[in-house]
Design an enzyme around this catalytic site. Sequence first.
Site, PDB file in Angstrom:
ATOM      1  N   LYS A  81     -10.547  19.661   3.410  1.00  0.00           N
ATOM      2  CA  LYS A  81     -10.658  20.483   4.608  1.00  0.00           C
ATOM      3  C   LYS A  81      -9.275  20.582   5.248  1.00  0.00           C
ATOM      4  O   LYS A  81      -8.846  19.697   5.989  1.00  0.00           O
ATOM      5  CB  LYS A  81     -11.638  19.900   5.627  1.00  0.00           C
ATOM      6  CG  LYS A  81     -12.024  20.913   6.718  1.00  0.00           C
ATOM      7  CD  LYS A  81     -12.392  20.270   8.032  1.00  0.00           C
ATOM      8  CE  LYS A  81     -11.193  20.005   8.904  1.00  0.00           C
ATOM      9  NZ  LYS A  81     -10.471  21.219   9.348  1.00  0.00           N
ATOM     10  N   ASP A 129      -6.613  22.393   7.947  1.00  0.00           N
ATOM     11  CA  ASP A 129      -6.757  23.067   9.231  1.00  0.00           C
ATOM     12  C   ASP A 129      -6.897  24.568   8.982  1.00  0.00           C
ATOM     13  O   ASP A 129      -6.156  25.151   8.196  1.00  0.00           O
ATOM     14  CB  ASP A 129      -5.549  22.782  10.117  1.00  0.00           C
ATOM     15  CG  ASP A 129      -5.762  23.252  11.545  1.00  0.00           C
ATOM     16  OD1 ASP A 129      -5.608  24.470  11.787  1.00  0.00           O
ATOM     17  OD2 ASP A 129      -6.070  22.427  12.413  1.00  0.00           O
ATOM     18  N   GLU A 158      -2.816   8.314   7.549  1.00  0.00           N
ATOM     19  CA  GLU A 158      -1.489   8.402   8.165  1.00  0.00           C
ATOM     20  C   GLU A 158      -1.672   9.024   9.532  1.00  0.00           C
ATOM     21  O   GLU A 158      -2.105  10.176   9.657  1.00  0.00           O
ATOM     22  CB  GLU A 158      -0.503   9.226   7.348  1.00  0.00           C
ATOM     23  CG  GLU A 158       0.890   9.106   7.961  1.00  0.00           C
ATOM     24  CD  GLU A 158       1.909  10.061   7.398  1.00  0.00           C
ATOM     25  OE1 GLU A 158       2.379  10.929   8.148  1.00  0.00           O
ATOM     26  OE2 GLU A 158       2.219   9.935   6.203  1.00  0.00           O
ATOM     27  N   CYS A 203       5.000  13.571  11.993  1.00  0.00           N
ATOM     28  CA  CYS A 203       4.608  12.198  12.324  1.00  0.00           C
ATOM     29  C   CYS A 203       5.794  11.245  12.318  1.00  0.00           C
ATOM     30  O   CYS A 203       5.815  10.268  13.064  1.00  0.00           O
ATOM     31  CB  CYS A 203       3.563  11.704  11.322  1.00  0.00           C
ATOM     32  SG  CYS A 203       2.100  12.731  11.181  1.00  0.00           S
ATOM     33  N   GLU A 238       2.817   9.740  22.181  1.00  0.00           N
ATOM     34  CA  GLU A 238       3.418  10.620  21.188  1.00  0.00           C
ATOM     35  C   GLU A 238       3.436  12.051  21.732  1.00  0.00           C
ATOM     36  O   GLU A 238       2.404  12.581  22.129  1.00  0.00           O
ATOM     37  CB  GLU A 238       2.630  10.563  19.880  1.00  0.00           C
ATOM     38  CG  GLU A 238       3.245  11.400  18.772  1.00  0.00           C
ATOM     39  CD  GLU A 238       2.444  11.334  17.478  1.00  0.00           C
ATOM     40  OE1 GLU A 238       3.047  11.451  16.395  1.00  0.00           O
ATOM     41  OE2 GLU A 238       1.212  11.158  17.554  1.00  0.00           O
TER      42      GLU A 238
END
Length: 532
Positions: free
Chosen positions: A196, A198, A269, A303, A401
Site C-alpha cells: 500500500k 501513499d 523505520e 527521516c 520532528e
Amino acid sequence: MTQTQDRNPAATAPAGTRDAADVVTPELLARLTRGVAGSGKTVSHTPSTGEKLADLPEATAEDVEEAFERARQAQREWQHWPVRRRAAVLLRFHDLVLKRQSEVLDLIQLETGKARLHAHEEVLAVCVAARHYGRKAPSYLAPKRHQGAIPTLTRVSELRHPRGVVGQIAPWNYPFELSVGDALPAFVAGNAVVMKPDTETSLTAMWARQLLIEAGLPEDVWQIVLGEGPVIGPEVVNRGDYVSFTGSTATGRRVAQQAAARLVGCSLELGGKNAMIVLPDADLDKAAAGAVRGAFSSAGQLCISIERLYVHDSIADAFLERFVARTKAMRLGSALAYGADMGSLVSEQQLRNVTRHVADAVEQGATVLAGGRARPDLGPLFYEPTILDGVTEPMTVCAEETFGPVVSVYRFQDVEDAVELANATPYGLNSSVWSTNGRRARALAARLRTGTVNVNEGYSSAYGSVRAPMGGMGDSGLGRRHGSEGILKYTEVQTVAHQRLLPMAPSLGMDDRRYAAFMSRSLKAMKALRLR
C-alpha cells in the site's frame, strides 16, 4: 521576537516547459494501473501546483483480500525459482531503471514536488540495492553448515525459507526508493508483496512494478492496493506473513501491536530528530555545504535529514556565515529538469507543520537566520530553507520532528556536552560528525545512539553503503534494511540436524551413569580443543 531583517528570498530556478499532462498521459495511466486492485476511484494531485494528477483505483477490504490471494498463489511457484534466476530479475531491473530513469524522475517530481537532483537520489538508491541483492542474494540465502552437538557425528545445516506474502506500507516522501527499494530483497528471497503506497505518490510505485514485471517478475507476485491509510493499512497488516512499514512513530507503534497480536514479524523505520556535530577542526566550507545537503534535501522531508546542528562555539560564527550564505543562495523550483536546489513540500499538512514550528520558535525568541516563510509565489506548498538560532527546550521545534526544511543551531563548548545533547532524544535514526581528524570523529561517532552515523557527510554515505545495515534505535524503529539483515528478515530460518552413527543417548553398552560421565569428559575435551 528577534528576526533578522536582511533575509533575501531564495533564488528561483528556471521554469520548465513540460507539465503533468505531458507526462501522465491516458496511455501511461492505463499501463501503470493494469493489474492494480480496486473497485472504487480516488484522485492524486501534484504538490507543485495543486492540480489533479490522475484518477486511480481505490481498494476495499475485499479487494485487499483478493490481492493477497493472488499473491499467495503466485508466491507458491515463485519461491521455487532458483535464487540466481530470481536475482537475475533484479539485475535486469537495475539496467532498465538506468536506461529509462527520465520517466521515473518526472513521476517522482510530479508526485512529491522535490528537485530533480533529489529525485535522482532515489534512482541511485534503488539501483544500488538492486545490484547488491542481485549479486549477493545467492550467498545470503545459501544453506550454511554449523558445527553440531557432537563433532563429526552431528551434521547441522541452516536453511532459509521465504516468509510467504509480505505486507508493505510505503510512505510518500521517497516513493521510488521506499517502495520498490524495500521490496527487492523480499522478492529475491522468494516472497510475494502486497504493497500500500501513499495514494498521492502511487504512480511512482506502479511504474516500478511495471518495470520489474518487464524485467521478469511474475505479475501477481507484486500486488498494489490504494486507499486511505486508516482503512487499507490495517487490512494489509492483518494479512501479511511479515510486515514492512516506513512512516511516523505513532503509526509504527500501532503496526507493531497489530503484527504482535498475530505473532508475525515486522520491520519499522520511523521518525528522527537527527543531529549534526561540527567539531573545532572541521573544514568549515565542506561542513556548510554538507549541512545544506543534510538539512534541505527533498525539502527536509527525509527521516534521516538533519534537524539539529551542534557547532563548537569557537567556530560557530565562521561556520554560520558560510552556512547562511549557501542557504540564502539556494534556488527553489519545480521544473521537470535539473537546476533547482530544493522543491516544495508535499502536502498542506506538511506546510502547516513547518509553519507552526517556525512561528512557535520565533514567538518564543528564536532568531531566523535564513528563510522562515512560505513562498506561494512559487507554488502552494513552497517554504524557504530555514535556519533557526537561539532555539530553547520549550519550543516545539526543539524536540518534535519537523520533517521539513528547518534546522536549529546550537552552540557547545565541550565535546562531552555535544554528545549528551545529541543523544538527548527518544529517537535514534541518523547523525553526522564533521572533523578533519577521522580517528577522533569515528570515536565520537561510536558514542552516538543512532543506527547510522556519517563522518563528513549528512546521511548519504551510510545509506548508500548497502552492504551495511541501516535502521533506527529507540523511537526510530525496529529492524534494519540493507546488508544481510535487510534480506534475512524476509525469511524464516530452519535448522536441520542429522545425527549419524551414534544416538544422543546411552549406547555401546553404557548405562546412564557411564554415559553421563562420558559426555562430561567429552565437554571438557571440546573446551580444551577450543571448539565453539
